[in-house]
Write a protein that holds these residues in place. Structure first.
Motif, mmCIF file in Angstrom:
data_model
loop_
_atom_site.group_PDB
_atom_site.id
_atom_site.type_symbol
_atom_site.label_atom_id
_atom_site.label_comp_id
_atom_site.label_asym_id
_atom_site.label_seq_id
_atom_site.Cartn_x
_atom_site.Cartn_y
_atom_site.Cartn_z
ATOM 1 N N ALA A 70 -216.200 -46.440 -24.735
ATOM 2 C CA ALA A 70 -214.862 -45.900 -24.993
ATOM 3 C C ALA A 70 -214.975 -44.443 -25.417
ATOM 4 C CB ALA A 70 -214.164 -46.716 -26.079
ATOM 5 N N GLY A 71 -214.321 -43.552 -24.676
ATOM 6 C CA GLY A 71 -214.477 -42.127 -24.922
ATOM 7 C C GLY A 71 -215.865 -41.700 -24.490
ATOM 8 N N VAL B 115 -220.377 -52.397 -16.525
ATOM 9 C CA VAL B 115 -220.395 -51.242 -17.424
ATOM 10 C C VAL B 115 -219.244 -50.327 -17.039
ATOM 11 C CG1 VAL B 115 -221.676 -49.223 -18.230
ATOM 12 C CG2 VAL B 115 -222.899 -51.357 -17.731
ATOM 13 N N LEU B 116 -218.336 -50.099 -17.981
ATOM 14 C CA LEU B 116 -217.209 -49.196 -17.777
ATOM 15 C C LEU B 116 -217.349 -48.011 -18.735
ATOM 16 C CD1 LEU B 116 -214.293 -51.811 -17.835
ATOM 17 C CD2 LEU B 116 -215.456 -50.875 -15.812
ATOM 18 N N GLY B 117 -216.974 -46.845 -18.248
ATOM 19 C CA GLY B 117 -216.917 -45.665 -19.096
ATOM 20 C C GLY B 117 -215.527 -45.072 -18.995
ATOM 21 N N ALA C 79 -212.571 -33.334 -16.998
ATOM 22 C CA ALA C 79 -213.770 -32.485 -16.909
ATOM 23 C C ALA C 79 -215.011 -33.200 -17.437
ATOM 24 C CB ALA C 79 -213.543 -31.178 -17.670
ATOM 25 N N MET C 80 -214.850 -34.037 -18.440
ATOM 26 C CA MET C 80 -215.998 -34.791 -18.954
ATOM 27 C C MET C 80 -216.458 -35.822 -17.920
ATOM 28 S SD MET C 80 -216.891 -33.493 -21.827
ATOM 29 C CE MET C 80 -217.527 -34.357 -23.246
ATOM 30 N N LEU C 81 -215.525 -36.484 -17.264
ATOM 31 C CA LEU C 81 -215.894 -37.457 -16.226
ATOM 32 C C LEU C 81 -216.522 -36.759 -15.024
ATOM 33 C CD1 LEU C 81 -212.828 -39.870 -16.415
ATOM 34 C CD2 LEU C 81 -215.103 -40.169 -17.423
ATOM 35 N N GLU C 82 -216.057 -35.568 -14.710
ATOM 36 C CA GLU C 82 -216.670 -34.796 -13.626
ATOM 37 C C GLU C 82 -218.102 -34.436 -13.984
ATOM 38 O OE1 GLU C 82 -213.930 -31.539 -13.161
ATOM 39 O OE2 GLU C 82 -212.331 -32.904 -12.514
ATOM 40 N N ALA C 83 -218.343 -34.064 -15.234
ATOM 41 C CA ALA C 83 -219.708 -33.773 -15.682
ATOM 42 C C ALA C 83 -220.572 -35.033 -15.621
ATOM 43 C CB ALA C 83 -219.691 -33.195 -17.095
ATOM 44 N N VAL D 85 -223.195 -43.871 -11.383
ATOM 45 C CA VAL D 85 -223.963 -44.935 -10.726
ATOM 46 C C VAL D 85 -224.169 -46.119 -11.673
ATOM 47 C CG1 VAL D 85 -226.153 -45.511 -9.611
ATOM 48 C CG2 VAL D 85 -225.041 -43.307 -9.140
ATOM 49 N N PRO D 86 -224.657 -45.902 -12.913
ATOM 50 C CA PRO D 86 -224.838 -47.062 -13.801
ATOM 51 C C PRO D 86 -223.540 -47.658 -14.340
ATOM 52 C CG PRO D 86 -225.474 -45.042 -14.936
ATOM 53 C CD PRO D 86 -225.187 -44.665 -13.509
ATOM 54 N N GLY D 87 -222.452 -46.899 -14.305
ATOM 55 C CA GLY D 87 -221.185 -47.420 -14.818
ATOM 56 C C GLY D 87 -220.004 -46.911 -14.029
ATOM 57 N N GLN D 88 -218.940 -47.685 -14.012
ATOM 58 C CA GLN D 88 -217.697 -47.268 -13.349
ATOM 59 C C GLN D 88 -216.910 -46.394 -14.314
ATOM 60 O OE1 GLN D 88 -215.076 -50.458 -12.188
ATOM 61 N NE2 GLN D 88 -213.459 -49.065 -11.604
ATOM 62 N N LEU D 89 -216.574 -45.192 -13.878
ATOM 63 C CA LEU D 89 -215.846 -44.253 -14.718
ATOM 64 C C LEU D 89 -214.341 -44.425 -14.546
ATOM 65 C CD1 LEU D 89 -218.008 -41.054 -14.115
ATOM 66 C CD2 LEU D 89 -218.170 -42.696 -15.998
ATOM 67 N N LEU D 90 -213.633 -44.425 -15.663
ATOM 68 C CA LEU D 90 -212.176 -44.566 -15.660
ATOM 69 C C LEU D 90 -211.554 -43.391 -16.399
ATOM 70 C CD1 LEU D 90 -211.938 -48.270 -16.930
ATOM 71 C CD2 LEU D 90 -211.862 -47.510 -14.544
#
Length: 199
Positions: A48-49, A69-71, A77-81, A89-94
């Protein structure tokens, strides 16, 4: 702490590109904190965050290929980084606000929150939202790769009695939000509070 999500997004957007290079030695602390959760293979966990996703590889290693694994982070911009660093790859970004998660009730085994609590607009309500998505008996880890005193010194400030991360404040805050704090460590090298969902 601010109730203005725009302010939080602006703060992290300005720092996203070089966030990982500013704190290059935090990896072992993240791995050690994830290990404290003692996740089982096949578990479902949310960072979370998640910021640039520094915990995601360790979380994936902990839950294995059959786990989830969710992030989630509020700042694009943080998710783009995180994506540039290969942590999608190791986690799905939301792209999501952790105060209103797009996650089913009681669908996760654990939530990991690095540096999260200081950015929650309504900590009691927001911790209840994290509780909502965790199954009964599930876990919460509130982590920072350095302790309260070291962080305050880095930021050029003093620790105040109302610091949410102080054990005397955090325990009751968690309890009032449906969590039982089971361990608390605040030393120069790390801050880690673990809690279990109460019903």
């Amino acid at each position: 702490m601010s109730d203005d999500h725009t302010q939080v997004q602006e703060f992290f957007t300005a720092r996203a590109a070089d966030w990982d290079t500013r704190f290059p030695d935090d990896g072992p602390a993240y791995r050690a904190a994830v290990a404290e959760l003692a996740l089982s293979p096949g578990s479902a966990v949310l960072d979370a965050g998640c910021g640039t996703g520094r915990a995601l590889p360790a979380l994936r290693d902990a839950v294995g290929p059959s786990g989830v694994v969710l992030g989630a982070d509020l700042t694009p911009a943080m998710l783009e980084a995180a994506t540039r660093a290969g942590r999608d790859v190791p986690g799905q970004l939301l792209l999501a606000d952790v105060t209103r998660l797009p996650v089913r009730t009681q669908s996760l085994d654990a939530v990991f929150g690095a540096g999260l609590i200081a950015h929650l607009p309504d900590p009691a309500a927001n911790l209840r939202e994290l509780r909502r998505v965790v199954r009964p008996g599930g876990l919460l880890a509130l982590f920072h790769p350095i302790g309260r005193a070291a962080l305050a010194a880095r930021q050029g400030r003093q620790i105040t009695p109302d610091d949410l991360r102080a054990e005397a404040n955090l325990g009751p805050l968690l309890a009032g939000s449906g969590w039982l704090m089971t361990s608390y460590v605040d030393e120069d090298a790390r801050f880690l509070a673990l809690a279990v969902r109460q019903d």
